[in-house]
Design a protein around this motif. Structure first.
Motif, PDB file in Angstrom:
ATOM      1  N   GLN A 189      30.451  54.382  27.968  1.00 11.50           N
ATOM      2  CA  GLN A 189      31.364  55.525  28.008  1.00 11.50           C
ATOM      3  C   GLN A 189      32.518  55.263  28.981  1.00 11.50           C
ATOM      4  N   GLU A 190      32.192  54.731  30.161  1.00 11.30           N
ATOM      5  CA  GLU A 190      33.210  54.449  31.172  1.00 11.30           C
ATOM      6  C   GLU A 190      34.139  53.325  30.705  1.00 11.30           C
ATOM      7  N   ALA A 191      33.553  52.297  30.088  1.00  8.80           N
ATOM      8  CA  ALA A 191      34.367  51.174  29.619  1.00  8.80           C
ATOM      9  C   ALA A 191      35.387  51.626  28.579  1.00  8.80           C
ATOM     10  N   ALA A 192      35.009  52.588  27.773  1.00  7.10           N
ATOM     11  CA  ALA A 192      35.901  53.069  26.712  1.00  7.10           C
ATOM     12  C   ALA A 192      37.164  53.708  27.261  1.00  7.10           C
ATOM     13  N   THR A 193      37.156  54.115  28.518  1.00  9.68           N
ATOM     14  CA  THR A 193      38.355  54.712  29.106  1.00  9.68           C
ATOM     15  C   THR A 193      39.481  53.690  29.250  1.00  9.68           C
ATOM     16  N   LEU A 194      39.145  52.397  29.267  1.00 10.09           N
ATOM     17  CA  LEU A 194      40.172  51.356  29.298  1.00 10.09           C
ATOM     18  C   LEU A 194      40.690  51.025  27.909  1.00 10.09           C
ATOM     19  N   GLY A 195      39.868  51.307  26.891  1.00 13.00           N
ATOM     20  CA  GLY A 195      40.213  50.949  25.523  1.00 13.00           C
ATOM     21  C   GLY A 195      39.017  50.299  24.855  1.00 13.00           C
ATOM     22  N   PRO A 196      39.196  49.827  23.616  1.00 13.54           N
ATOM     23  CA  PRO A 196      38.079  49.222  22.890  1.00 13.54           C
ATOM     24  C   PRO A 196      37.669  47.882  23.497  1.00 13.54           C
ATOM     25  N   ARG A 236      41.195  42.162  30.988  1.00 12.16           N
ATOM     26  CA  ARG A 236      40.947  43.404  31.736  1.00 12.16           C
ATOM     27  C   ARG A 236      39.431  43.539  31.821  1.00 12.16           C
ATOM     28  N   LEU A 237      38.903  43.756  33.012  1.00 16.38           N
ATOM     29  CA  LEU A 237      37.474  43.583  33.240  1.00 16.38           C
ATOM     30  C   LEU A 237      36.762  44.884  33.557  1.00 16.38           C
ATOM     31  N   VAL A 238      35.593  45.021  32.961  1.00 15.10           N
ATOM     32  CA  VAL A 238      34.626  46.050  33.332  1.00 15.10           C
ATOM     33  C   VAL A 238      33.427  45.302  33.914  1.00 15.10           C
ATOM     34  N   LEU A 239      33.176  45.488  35.195  1.00 15.40           N
ATOM     35  CA  LEU A 239      32.116  44.764  35.885  1.00 15.40           C
ATOM     36  C   LEU A 239      30.937  45.688  36.137  1.00 15.40           C
ATOM     37  N   ALA A 240      29.758  45.267  35.704  1.00 12.73           N
ATOM     38  CA  ALA A 240      28.529  46.058  35.895  1.00 12.73           C
ATOM     39  C   ALA A 240      27.610  45.303  36.845  1.00 12.73           C
ATOM     40  N   GLU A 241      27.126  45.997  37.850  1.00 11.58           N
ATOM     41  CA  GLU A 241      26.273  45.383  38.874  1.00 11.58           C
ATOM     42  C   GLU A 241      25.568  46.504  39.632  1.00 11.58           C
ATOM     43  N   ARG A 242      24.276  46.329  39.907  1.00 14.60           N
ATOM     44  CA  ARG A 242      23.557  47.411  40.585  1.00 14.60           C
ATOM     45  C   ARG A 242      23.725  47.368  42.100  1.00 14.60           C
ATOM     46  N   ASP A 243      24.143  46.236  42.663  1.00 14.18           N
ATOM     47  CA  ASP A 243      24.393  46.140  44.097  1.00 14.18           C
ATOM     48  C   ASP A 243      25.861  46.502  44.332  1.00 14.18           C
ATOM     49  N   GLU A 244      26.091  47.712  44.846  1.00 20.40           N
ATOM     50  CA  GLU A 244      27.462  48.209  44.936  1.00 20.40           C
ATOM     51  C   GLU A 244      28.319  47.393  45.899  1.00 20.40           C
ATOM     52  N   ALA A 245      27.739  46.911  46.984  1.00 19.89           N
ATOM     53  CA  ALA A 245      28.521  46.131  47.943  1.00 19.89           C
ATOM     54  C   ALA A 245      29.047  44.852  47.283  1.00 19.89           C
ATOM     55  N   ARG A 246      28.155  44.157  46.569  1.00 24.47           N
ATOM     56  CA  ARG A 246      28.581  42.943  45.876  1.00 24.47           C
ATOM     57  C   ARG A 246      29.589  43.268  44.774  1.00 24.47           C
ATOM     58  N   PHE A 271      19.458  43.575  24.983  1.00 21.55           N
ATOM     59  CA  PHE A 271      19.353  44.448  23.811  1.00 21.55           C
ATOM     60  C   PHE A 271      20.146  45.745  24.019  1.00 21.55           C
ATOM     61  N   LEU A 272      19.951  46.396  25.170  1.00 27.37           N
ATOM     62  CA  LEU A 272      20.611  47.680  25.405  1.00 27.37           C
ATOM     63  C   LEU A 272      22.132  47.534  25.409  1.00 27.37           C
ATOM     64  N   CYS A 273      22.634  46.518  26.088  1.00 33.07           N
ATOM     65  CA  CYS A 273      24.088  46.347  26.178  1.00 33.07           C
ATOM     66  C   CYS A 273      24.688  45.956  24.837  1.00 33.07           C
ATOM     67  N   THR A 274      24.033  45.056  24.126  1.00 34.85           N
ATOM     68  CA  THR A 274      24.548  44.652  22.813  1.00 34.85           C
ATOM     69  C   THR A 274      24.569  45.844  21.863  1.00 34.85           C
ATOM     70  N   ARG A 275      23.497  46.595  21.856  1.00 34.27           N
ATOM     71  CA  ARG A 275      23.440  47.775  20.979  1.00 34.27           C
ATOM     72  C   ARG A 275      24.541  48.778  21.329  1.00 34.27           C
ATOM     73  N   ALA A 276      24.861  48.899  22.608  1.00 37.16           N
ATOM     74  CA  ALA A 276      25.848  49.884  23.040  1.00 37.16           C
ATOM     75  C   ALA A 276      27.276  49.497  22.645  1.00 37.16           C
ATOM     76  N   PHE A 277      27.587  48.181  22.636  1.00 36.60           N
ATOM     77  CA  PHE A 277      28.975  47.768  22.417  1.00 36.60           C
ATOM     78  C   PHE A 277      29.262  47.233  21.015  1.00 36.60           C
ATOM     79  N   VAL A 278      28.240  46.944  20.220  1.00 36.65           N
ATOM     80  CA  VAL A 278      28.476  46.471  18.856  1.00 36.65           C
ATOM     81  C   VAL A 278      29.233  47.485  18.006  1.00 36.65           C
TER      82      VAL A 278
END
Length: 608
Positions: free
Chosen positions: A74-81, A31-41, A117-124
């Protein structure tokens, strides 16, 4: 399925390795949470993932921004851990050490290290809490230095950042081991992504000795899926006893470069083995040599004489969503096939060819960023007498090109301009109007983003004030010319009743005609994404409010000439400094999220 129902976060999922990883994980049941700043892509990839039957949550996100990453978690947590994190975002700006700016260095570290660093710190924390987690970070073969990177325009910042990924992974592996969390890195070599592939292949086709294909034992570029397979392995249970490791996916290029580095320092029997291997790998570039001895001499010259510059001057250092702003280099050491004017006219009868050529000349027919720099000399025209020199605008446009379905190519454009004394790069802090004698403070120009979509028969602009009208596209004298014109007459947003000093009148006018020219052979060369091109245009426009001309009769008249630049250091140094000092937003556009229109921006500042 190897990732059955596990929640995986993938950053930079819109292109290349990130996109391939998303699709590979979907095939394995994640189950995927995809992060990308280009919304079209982002939404394009999300649709592909759904087509594979996987659950997906697409989240527009700039992972270099702390608040954005907090929202992502926060958004990813809505799917589960979350149990898997793939830190794919990275990239940088190239430049030799003496030319590299502090902003370029910081930008590269931000993309490759701050994001990780930011992403690792957020999900660890959630991984520690559940006693299980897999973190995979994207490094690069550039962490050890690569010949093709070092020789084009320098890559010290990118190599440093990617070496930092290795240190990050090694240290955190120890820190997180007691919590059941593993962290590893994948280090891709030369990969045929949408952004890097065309340049990497071109280096080989031009016969460059240090091209990545020649310097790779498997003698080809890797695919994004091959990298994604390595990421999948490290994210799966199959890698449960692996942590703190960097897995090379380089086609053996890392081994050859390691041998070269050690062998050159120790010219013994090992050197002979290296040279024999190199002769085999470099054989296509040594075809004129009649024996292995001359081939070895050629190789020794290559390894000893590091002053040669036969590698093309622009190659994006990319991983995920970032790329150095470049345009395609003109072919070097290789004659392009001649094409007559009549042949060009015949080929342009095909709509698909016409659209692709139009995009290749104007910008790019592939996914890449193209910069255009020009100087616009501006005069005053009152309807009487000669033109009166006013000032020069040093102008840079950054154009993010993307191919679209239906033979269309879209550019998302950001613009900036700095006012200078006429025909100089001396930035104007004040300007004395030769018509009124009044001294005014120029308002430096920022515009965009707006999009222009090119098709077989012209272009459509969205978010810009002007609607371009195509003129003839034709070849003569070995050059293909692509021309357009535009005009505008609309109610002036600056009301003459409310702002008599700043409004040029009830109607604002603009007229322009532009011509882009490129070598005909390049315009039709299917191995090029972007042809070398010069840009020329003339325009006439109503007085800008900052000039405080009021309704005085007349307009500004501009003449501009410029080119695509393969790297920012090709802009004259004094002009580039002015742009950096006065319009820094153009060089770091992550905070540029809303449209800019210089006239309204100026009036919003309550001018006096």
């Amino acid at each position: 399925m190897r990732l059955n129902r596990r929640i995986a976060v993938i950053t930079g999922a819109g292109l290349g390795i990130g996109k391939a990883t998303a699709l590979r994980f979907a095939e394995e049941g994640a189950r995927l949470v995809l992060a990308e700043r280009d919304e079209a892509r982002l939404h394009e990839v999300a649709a592909l993932v759904r087509g594979l039957g996987a659950e997906v949550l697409p989240i527009p996100c700039d992972v270099t921004d702390e608040s954005n990453v907090a929202n992502l978690a926060q958004e990813a947590a809505t799917l589960g851990p979350v149990s898997i994190l793939v830190n794919n975002v990275g990239g940088g700006r190239s430049g030799r050490i003496t030319d590299l700016s502090v902003a370029d260095w910081d930008h590269t570290m931000t993309l490759s290290l701050r994001s990780m660093f930011l992403c690792t710190r957020a999900f660890v924390p959630v991984m520690r809490q559940q006693g299980h987690g897999r973190i995979v970070c994207l490094s690069s073969g550039a962490r050890n230095g690569t010949v093709w990177n070092a020789f084009h325009v320098g890559a010290s910042a990118y190599s440093t950042a990617k070496a930092g990924v290795t240190g990050f992974v090694r240290t955190l592996a120890i820190e997180l081991a007691d919590h059941g969390v593993t962290i590893n890195a994948v280090s891709p070599g030369p990969i045929d992504t949408e952004l890097a592939g065309p340049y990497l292949r071109r280096m080989h086709e031009d016969g460059l000795e240090y091209s990545p294909i020649r310097m790779t034992p498997l003698h080809r570029l890797g695919t994004p899926r091959e990298v994604a397979d390595a990421v999948l392995f490290l994210a799966s249970d199959e890698a449960s006893y692996i942590t703190g490791t960097t897995l090379d996916v380089t086609g053996g290029a890392d081994r050859l470069l390691s041998l070269l580095q050690s062998g050159c320092a120790n010219p013994t029997g090992e050197q002979a083995r290296i040279e024999s291997f190199a002769v085999m790998r470099l054989k296509p570039s040594c075809q004129q040599n009649k024996g292995s001895e001359s081939a070895v001499r050629g190789f020794r010259q290559m390894t000893a004489d590091l002053t040669r510059r036969s590698v093309m001057s622009a190659l994006p250092l990319v991983a995920g969503l970032a790329a150095a702003p470049v345009a395609a280099a003109s072919p070097r050491g290789k004659a392009l096939s001649a094409i007559t004017d009549a042949e060009a006219a015949e080929r342009l009868q095909d709509p698909a060819t016409r659209a692709r050529v139009r995009a290749r000349v104007a910008g790019s027919c592939e996914a890449e960023t193209v910069n255009i720099f020009y100087r616009l000399n501006v005069y005053g025209f009152t309807g009487e007498g000669n033109l009166v020199p006013f000032y020069t605008l040093n102008h840079l446009s950054v154009n993010e090109w993307t191919p679209l379905p239906g033979h269309r190519y879209q550019a998302r454009t950001f613009e900036c301009g700095v006012y200078c004394a006429f025909d100089t790069d001396d930035v104007l802090e004040e300007w004395k109007n030769p018509l009124t004698g009044e001294v005014r403070k120029p308002f430096q120009f920022l515009g965009g983003p707006f999009t222009v979509t090119h098709g077989p028969d012209g272009m459509v602009a969205m978010g810009a004030e002007l609607t371009p009208k195509p003129m003839r596209m034709e070849a003569y004298g070995g050059t293909l010319f692509v021309s357009a014109m535009a005009d505008m007459a609309r109610p002036n947003p600056v009301s003459p009743e409310k702002f008599p000093k700043f409004s040029s009148g009830p109607i604002a006018y603009w007229d322009t005609v532009s011509t882009i020219g490129a070598p005909t052979a390049q315009a039709f060369d299917e191995t090029l994404s972007s042809a070398d091109a010069f840009h020329h245009f003339q325009n006439m426009g109503s007085w800008h409010p900052w000039m405080a001309m009021g309704s005085r009769p007349g307009r500004t008249y501009g003449r501009a000439a410029g080119v695509k630049v393969r790297s920012l250091d090709q802009i004259p140094a004094s002009a580039l400094k002015g742009l950096h000092d006065h319009t820094p937003e153009i060089f770091d556009r992550k905070g540029w999220t809303s449209p800019r229109f210089d006239i309204l921006d100026y009036m919003a500042g309550n001018p006096a």
